[in-house]
Write a protein that holds these residues in place. Structure first.
Motif, PDB file in Angstrom:
ATOM      1  N   PRO A  13      44.589  38.667  47.190  1.00 54.17           N
ATOM      2  CA  PRO A  13      44.767  40.091  47.489  1.00 54.17           C
ATOM      3  C   PRO A  13      45.934  40.311  48.450  1.00 54.17           C
ATOM      4  CG  PRO A  13      42.468  39.440  47.786  1.00 54.17           C
ATOM      5  CD  PRO A  13      43.268  38.190  47.598  1.00 54.17           C
ATOM      6  N   ILE A  72      45.231  47.834  48.578  1.00 59.77           N
ATOM      7  CA  ILE A  72      45.023  46.433  48.178  1.00 59.77           C
ATOM      8  C   ILE A  72      45.474  46.276  46.732  1.00 59.77           C
ATOM      9  CG2 ILE A  72      43.349  44.591  47.760  1.00 59.77           C
ATOM     10  CD1 ILE A  72      41.603  45.835  49.959  1.00 59.77           C
ATOM     11  N   TYR A  73      46.324  45.282  46.513  1.00 58.45           N
ATOM     12  CA  TYR A  73      46.755  44.883  45.172  1.00 58.45           C
ATOM     13  C   TYR A  73      46.278  43.472  44.897  1.00 58.45           C
ATOM     14  CZ  TYR A  73      50.128  48.695  44.509  1.00 58.45           C
ATOM     15  OH  TYR A  73      50.729  49.908  44.337  1.00 58.45           O
ATOM     16  N   LYS A  74      46.005  43.195  43.632  1.00 59.27           N
ATOM     17  CA  LYS A  74      45.740  41.824  43.198  1.00 59.27           C
ATOM     18  C   LYS A  74      46.267  41.709  41.778  1.00 59.27           C
ATOM     19  CE  LYS A  74      42.520  38.081  43.030  1.00 59.27           C
ATOM     20  NZ  LYS A  74      41.177  37.620  43.298  1.00 59.27           N
ATOM     21  N   HIS A  75      47.022  40.669  41.503  1.00 55.02           N
ATOM     22  CA  HIS A  75      47.656  40.457  40.186  1.00 55.02           C
ATOM     23  C   HIS A  75      48.501  41.664  39.790  1.00 55.02           C
ATOM     24  CE1 HIS A  75      45.488  36.765  39.525  1.00 55.02           C
ATOM     25  NE2 HIS A  75      44.355  37.372  39.788  1.00 55.02           N
ATOM     26  N   GLU A  77      47.993  44.780  40.332  1.00 54.93           N
ATOM     27  CA  GLU A  77      47.224  45.988  40.047  1.00 54.93           C
ATOM     28  C   GLU A  77      46.602  46.540  41.329  1.00 54.93           C
ATOM     29  OE1 GLU A  77      43.134  47.065  37.671  1.00 54.93           O
ATOM     30  OE2 GLU A  77      44.363  45.437  36.908  1.00 54.93           O
ATOM     31  N   LYS A  79      43.924  47.907  43.506  1.00 59.05           N
ATOM     32  CA  LYS A  79      42.472  47.793  43.450  1.00 59.05           C
ATOM     33  C   LYS A  79      41.773  48.800  44.356  1.00 59.05           C
ATOM     34  CE  LYS A  79      42.339  44.230  40.724  1.00 59.05           C
ATOM     35  NZ  LYS A  79      41.731  44.324  39.407  1.00 59.05           N
ATOM     36  N   TRP A  80      42.428  49.183  45.461  1.00 60.00           N
ATOM     37  CA  TRP A  80      41.795  50.049  46.452  1.00 60.00           C
ATOM     38  C   TRP A  80      42.874  50.728  47.257  1.00 60.00           C
ATOM     39  CZ3 TRP A  80      41.818  49.525  51.908  1.00 60.00           C
ATOM     40  CH2 TRP A  80      40.865  50.281  52.586  1.00 60.00           C
ATOM     41  N   LYS A  94      36.213  44.943  52.350  1.00 62.01           N
ATOM     42  CA  LYS A  94      36.854  45.433  51.125  1.00 62.01           C
ATOM     43  C   LYS A  94      37.727  44.334  50.504  1.00 62.01           C
ATOM     44  CE  LYS A  94      36.330  48.782  49.455  1.00 62.01           C
ATOM     45  NZ  LYS A  94      35.458  49.121  48.295  1.00 62.01           N
ATOM     46  N   ILE A  95      38.488  43.620  51.319  1.00 64.62           N
ATOM     47  CA  ILE A  95      39.341  42.542  50.800  1.00 64.62           C
ATOM     48  C   ILE A  95      38.498  41.441  50.185  1.00 64.62           C
ATOM     49  CG2 ILE A  95      40.962  40.701  51.455  1.00 64.62           C
ATOM     50  CD1 ILE A  95      42.056  42.679  53.580  1.00 64.62           C
ATOM     51  N   GLU A  97      35.923  41.591  48.533  1.00 56.80           N
ATOM     52  CA  GLU A  97      35.518  41.948  47.174  1.00 56.80           C
ATOM     53  C   GLU A  97      36.504  41.418  46.128  1.00 56.80           C
ATOM     54  OE1 GLU A  97      34.732  46.130  46.581  1.00 56.80           O
ATOM     55  OE2 GLU A  97      33.759  46.285  48.542  1.00 56.80           O
ATOM     56  N   TYR A  98      37.735  41.177  46.543  1.00 54.24           N
ATOM     57  CA  TYR A  98      38.792  40.782  45.601  1.00 54.24           C
ATOM     58  C   TYR A  98      39.244  39.328  45.774  1.00 54.24           C
ATOM     59  CZ  TYR A  98      38.692  45.770  45.093  1.00 54.24           C
ATOM     60  OH  TYR A  98      38.255  47.058  44.900  1.00 54.24           O
TER      61      TYR A  98
END
Length: 99
Positions: A13, A72-75, A77, A79-80, A94-95, A97-98
């Motif tokens: 993340p 928050i981004y992951k890959h 995308e 996310k939040w 929150k982090i 979660e990813y």
């Protein structure tokens, strides 16, 4: 790929924190919270601080209207996303979660 795309398109993340240097007291609190997040999660997250005055194009592209804004981004995308001050524990939860 753009530099921004390279920053957010990773396995872990990425927490972006948009802030303004003109809000010194609030910036100090946010920076401490983010330091605590980075210290707690270590290499499980990448934390990036973005000064809106120095990154106007990105700020406009992401429609950042309220400071601080955390994303928050992951890959690559999103996310939040949340605007306003956040407690360290809430950000960490929150982090996680990813992760």
């Amino acid at each position: 790929m753009s530099k921004f795309g390279e920053l957010i398109d990773v396995e872990i993340p990425v927490l972006l924190s948009f802030y303004s240097q003109t809000e010194t007291e609030e910036v100090s609190t946010i920076q401490q919270n983010l330091h605590d997040v980075a210290s707690t999660l270590g290499n499980k997250v990448k934390v990036i601080n973005i000064d809106v005055a120095k990154n106007k194009d990105l700020t406009e592209a992401l429609r950042i209207k309220t400071l601080p804004t955390l994303i928050i981004y992951k890959h690559g995308e999103m996310k939040w996303r949340q605007s306003g001050e956040q407690q360290t524990s809430a950000i960490i939860s929150k982090i996680e979660e990813y992760i």
